[in-house]
Design an enzyme around this catalytic site. Structure first.
Site, PDB file in Angstrom:
ATOM      1  N   CYS A  70       0.834  -1.209   0.000  1.00 46.43           N
ATOM      2  CA  CYS A  70       0.000   0.000   0.000  1.00 46.43           C
ATOM      3  C   CYS A  70       0.870   1.262   0.000  1.00 46.43           C
ATOM      4  O   CYS A  70       1.851   1.342   0.741  1.00 46.43           O
ATOM      5  CB  CYS A  70      -0.917  -0.014   1.217  1.00 46.43           C
ATOM      6  SG  CYS A  70      -2.060   1.377   1.242  1.00 46.43           S
ATOM      7  N   CYS A  74       0.261   5.005   6.932  1.00 42.36           N
ATOM      8  CA  CYS A  74      -0.372   4.798   8.243  1.00 42.36           C
ATOM      9  C   CYS A  74       0.625   4.085   9.175  1.00 42.36           C
ATOM     10  O   CYS A  74       1.040   2.951   8.902  1.00 42.36           O
ATOM     11  CB  CYS A  74      -1.644   3.970   8.083  1.00 42.36           C
ATOM     12  SG  CYS A  74      -2.715   4.581   6.759  1.00 42.36           S
ATOM     13  N   CYS A  77       0.411   0.363  10.313  1.00 37.99           N
ATOM     14  CA  CYS A  77      -0.072  -0.679   9.392  1.00 37.99           C
ATOM     15  C   CYS A  77       1.029  -1.560   8.794  1.00 37.99           C
ATOM     16  O   CYS A  77       1.956  -1.073   8.148  1.00 37.99           O
ATOM     17  CB  CYS A  77      -0.889  -0.049   8.263  1.00 37.99           C
ATOM     18  SG  CYS A  77      -1.653  -1.314   7.216  1.00 37.99           S
ATOM     19  N   CYS A 114     -16.294  -9.523   5.829  1.00 37.33           N
ATOM     20  CA  CYS A 114     -15.686  -8.206   5.568  1.00 37.33           C
ATOM     21  C   CYS A 114     -14.420  -8.366   4.739  1.00 37.33           C
ATOM     22  O   CYS A 114     -13.491  -9.051   5.169  1.00 37.33           O
ATOM     23  CB  CYS A 114     -15.302  -7.530   6.881  1.00 37.33           C
ATOM     24  SG  CYS A 114     -16.624  -7.499   8.090  1.00 37.33           S
ATOM     25  N   CYS A 145     -19.455  -6.515   3.841  1.00 35.25           N
ATOM     26  CA  CYS A 145     -18.764  -5.279   4.205  1.00 35.25           C
ATOM     27  C   CYS A 145     -17.459  -5.242   3.419  1.00 35.25           C
ATOM     28  O   CYS A 145     -16.833  -6.290   3.229  1.00 35.25           O
ATOM     29  CB  CYS A 145     -18.471  -5.277   5.708  1.00 35.25           C
ATOM     30  SG  CYS A 145     -17.555  -3.809   6.258  1.00 35.25           S
ATOM     31  N   CYS A 205     -19.556   1.694   8.763  1.00 38.30           N
ATOM     32  CA  CYS A 205     -18.753   1.054   9.802  1.00 38.30           C
ATOM     33  C   CYS A 205     -17.529   1.942   9.995  1.00 38.30           C
ATOM     34  O   CYS A 205     -16.715   2.075   9.075  1.00 38.30           O
ATOM     35  CB  CYS A 205     -18.351  -0.353   9.341  1.00 38.30           C
ATOM     36  SG  CYS A 205     -17.175  -1.140  10.476  1.00 38.30           S
ATOM     37  N   ARG A 277     -17.840  -2.915  18.099  1.00 43.45           N
ATOM     38  CA  ARG A 277     -17.100  -4.157  17.813  1.00 43.45           C
ATOM     39  C   ARG A 277     -15.762  -4.203  18.542  1.00 43.45           C
ATOM     40  O   ARG A 277     -14.935  -3.300  18.410  1.00 43.45           O
ATOM     41  CB  ARG A 277     -16.874  -4.317  16.303  1.00 43.45           C
ATOM     42  CG  ARG A 277     -16.130  -5.621  15.953  1.00 43.45           C
ATOM     43  CD  ARG A 277     -16.126  -5.938  14.469  1.00 43.45           C
ATOM     44  NE  ARG A 277     -17.490  -5.948  13.972  1.00 43.45           N
ATOM     45  CZ  ARG A 277     -17.985  -5.021  13.158  1.00 43.45           C
ATOM     46  NH1 ARG A 277     -17.229  -4.067  12.706  1.00 43.45           N
ATOM     47  NH2 ARG A 277     -19.236  -5.084  12.795  1.00 43.45           N
TER      48      ARG A 277
HETATM   49  N1  SAM Z   1      -6.629   0.405   3.044  1.00 46.88           N
HETATM   50  C1  SAM Z   1      -7.932   0.755   3.485  1.00 46.88           C
HETATM   51  C2  SAM Z   1      -7.927   1.964   4.382  1.00 46.88           C
HETATM   52  O1  SAM Z   1      -7.034   2.084   5.211  1.00 46.88           O
HETATM   53  O2  SAM Z   1      -8.821   2.787   4.258  1.00 46.88           O
HETATM   54  C3  SAM Z   1      -8.652  -0.391   4.166  1.00 46.88           C
HETATM   55  C4  SAM Z   1      -7.904  -1.402   5.016  1.00 46.88           C
HETATM   56  S1  SAM Z   1      -7.155  -0.815   6.541  1.00 46.88           S
HETATM   57  C5  SAM Z   1      -6.123  -2.165   6.977  1.00 46.88           C
HETATM   58  C6  SAM Z   1      -8.499  -0.826   7.692  1.00 46.88           C
HETATM   59  C7  SAM Z   1      -8.246  -0.408   9.123  1.00 46.88           C
HETATM   60  O3  SAM Z   1      -7.548  -1.431   9.825  1.00 46.88           O
HETATM   61  C8  SAM Z   1      -7.434   0.825   9.409  1.00 46.88           C
HETATM   62  O4  SAM Z   1      -8.152   2.003   9.228  1.00 46.88           O
HETATM   63  C9  SAM Z   1      -7.085   0.627  10.875  1.00 46.88           C
HETATM   64  O5  SAM Z   1      -8.060   1.192  11.709  1.00 46.88           O
HETATM   65  C10 SAM Z   1      -7.080  -0.896  11.035  1.00 46.88           C
HETATM   66  N2  SAM Z   1      -5.710  -1.384  11.306  1.00 46.88           N
HETATM   67  C11 SAM Z   1      -4.714  -1.540  10.417  1.00 46.88           C
HETATM   68  N3  SAM Z   1      -3.589  -1.977  10.993  1.00 46.88           N
HETATM   69  C12 SAM Z   1      -3.866  -2.114  12.316  1.00 46.88           C
HETATM   70  C13 SAM Z   1      -3.108  -2.523  13.445  1.00 46.88           C
HETATM   71  N4  SAM Z   1      -1.828  -2.864  13.325  1.00 46.88           N
HETATM   72  N5  SAM Z   1      -3.712  -2.551  14.645  1.00 46.88           N
HETATM   73  C14 SAM Z   1      -5.015  -2.197  14.762  1.00 46.88           C
HETATM   74  N6  SAM Z   1      -5.774  -1.803  13.730  1.00 46.88           N
HETATM   75  C15 SAM Z   1      -5.211  -1.746  12.517  1.00 46.88           C
HETATM   76 FE1  SF4 Z   2      -2.814   1.234   3.367  1.00 44.68          FE
HETATM   77 FE2  SF4 Z   2      -2.734   0.098   5.744  1.00 44.68          FE
HETATM   78 FE3  SF4 Z   2      -3.193   2.708   5.565  1.00 44.68          FE
HETATM   79 FE4  SF4 Z   2      -5.078   0.962   4.734  1.00 44.68          FE
HETATM   80  S1  SF4 Z   2      -4.354   1.240   6.820  1.00 44.68           S
HETATM   81  S2  SF4 Z   2      -4.376   2.825   3.664  1.00 44.68           S
HETATM   82  S3  SF4 Z   2      -3.783  -0.689   3.966  1.00 44.68           S
HETATM   83  S4  SF4 Z   2      -1.297   1.646   4.939  1.00 44.68           S
END
Ligand code: SAM
Ligand code: SF4
Ligand code: DTB
Length: 347
Positions: A70, A74, A77, A114, A145, A205, A277
């Site tokens: 990606c 973030c 992530c 989901c 979802c 959600c 949740r």
């Molecule tokens: N890429 C898309 C986005 O970010 O909009 C969708 C997938 S992203 C993995 C969905 C959510 O997963 C993130 O907004 C975050 O809240 C959660 N998430 C991701 N990594 C995480 C982690 N290490 N611990 C807890 N929540 C996490």
């Molecule tokens: Fe990409 Fe992870 Fe951020 Fe979703 S949460 S936009 S998968 S970096």
């Protein structure tokens, strides 16, 4: 702050029930966090029981349909291409594999499936492909979802027409703290996508993460944003940060478990009719802590051996936990109120 005007949609009546007519002020939410633990949990239980069967939980199973690589940054992530976490970038999963996973989830007792994609925002052909997956999953009799990143005009409508029930898009944290976690998209970008989802008539959600390094006040700021959405989300995932080596937040101080429970309780009190949740982070919680989360008003959880790329408790262990607590799995439709203020448990 929302910039999009909400047009009426097919869910007008249900939406009206999820309005906080007096907006929540961050200081009032902060004061909830400051209550003695027992007082806070008591209040949350009262609100929970006024709106839901307190012994039922909705089960959602996750599948990563497009993993890794990606472009976003973030800081939590494992799927960001910017961090060396060992997660390899993969292509979009073939639809047949997605439907097999959905059937397994249904056979194991999940009511919602989901699908998550590690995209900044989907391209038109990707929305077409995910739409086909949604159609197939819906035909299996599951709620659907997806979480695909930011949406452009028309994409939410296209997904709804394919049979999508919910779109997941998290605010993650408060507007004040957000810039320390993500720089590649703004808070307003997120609110804009959420407005598109709502205006298309999809269920929202939307939740956040605890343990990013935020203060109590910033945690209250996230809850204020969620609770003051008009209407507030149908579904509110509260994630405990899963620390993944290689991400900038790996090595953060762990959250005091009672503060995690407090966050669930405050979400329940401020969003009485939402499904709250208990989301990522259960691998590091023991059974007693999870029981406290249910007591605080959580009535949904991720169920299945994996979240997106990290581990979730084994399904069998979760079934045993629910049995020991005298709880049962239930779909959201069975759980929600009848439209008046009568507790559903009485029906
Ligand atoms: N890429 C898309 C986005 O970010 O909009 C969708 C997938 S992203 C993995 C969905 C959510 O997963 C993130 O907004 C975050 O809240 C959660 N998430 C991701 N990594 C995480 C982690 N290490 N611990 C807890 N929540 C996490
Ligand atoms: Fe990409 Fe992870 Fe951020 Fe979703 S949460 S936009 S998968 S970096
Ligand atoms: C949400 O709020 N949590 C889920 C789901 N929505 C998409 C994702 C949790 C991801 C945890 C880390 C991982 O396995 O990637």
């Amino acid at each position: 702050m929302q910039t999009h005007a909400h047009t009426p949609n097919a869910h007008g009546h249900a939406d009206a029930e999820r309005r906080n007519l007096t907006p929540w002020r961050t200081e009032d939410i902060d004061a909830l966090f400051a209550l003695p633990f027992n007082d806070l949990i008591h209040r949350a239980q009262q609100v929970h029981r006024a709106h839901f069967d307190a012994n039922a939980v909705q089960l959602s199973t996750l599948l990563s349909i497009k993993t890794g690589g990606c472009p976003e940054d973030c800081a939590y992530c494992p799927q960001s291409a910017r961090y060396d976490t060992g997660v390899e970038a993969e292509k979009l999963m073939p639809i047949a594999e997605v439907l097999e996973a959905a059937q397994r989830a249904k056979d194991n007792g999940a009511t919602r499936f989901c699908m998550g994609a590690a995209w900044r925002s989907p391209k038109p052909h990707q929305v077409d492909a995910v739409g086909e997956m949604v159609r197939g999953v819906k035909a299996l009799g599951l709620e659907t979802c997806v979480t695909l990143g930011m949406l452009r005009d028309g994409q939410a409508e296209q997904l709804r027409e394919a049979g999508l029930d919910y779109y997941n898009h998290n605010l993650d944290t408060s507007p004040e703290f957000y810039g320390q976690i993500i720089t590649t998209r703004t808070y307003q970008d997120r609110l804009d996508t959420l407005a598109r989802v709502r205006d298309a008539g999809l269920k929202v959600c939307c939740g956040g993460i605890v343990g990013l390094g935020e203060s109590r006040r910033e945690r209250a700021g996230l809850i204020a944003q969620l609770a003051n959405m008009d209407p507030y989300p149908e579904s509110v995932p509260i994630n405990n940060l899963v620390q993944v080596e290689g991400t900038p937040l790996s090595g953060n101080d762990a959250v005091d478990p009672f503060d995690f429970v407090r966050t669930i309780a405050v979400a329940r009190i401020t969003m009485p009719r939402a499904m709250v949740r208990l989301s990522a982070g259960r691998e590091t919680m023991d059974d007693a802590l999870q029981a406290l989360c249910f007591l605080a008003g959580a009535n949904s959880m991720f169920y299945g051996d994996k979240l997106l790329v990290t581990d979730n408790p084994q399904a069998e262990a979760d079934r045993q936990l629910l049995t020991r607590l005298g709880m049962r799995a239930s779909s959201e439709a069975q759980l929600s109120t009848c439209g008046d203020d009568t507790p559903c448990a009485a029906h």
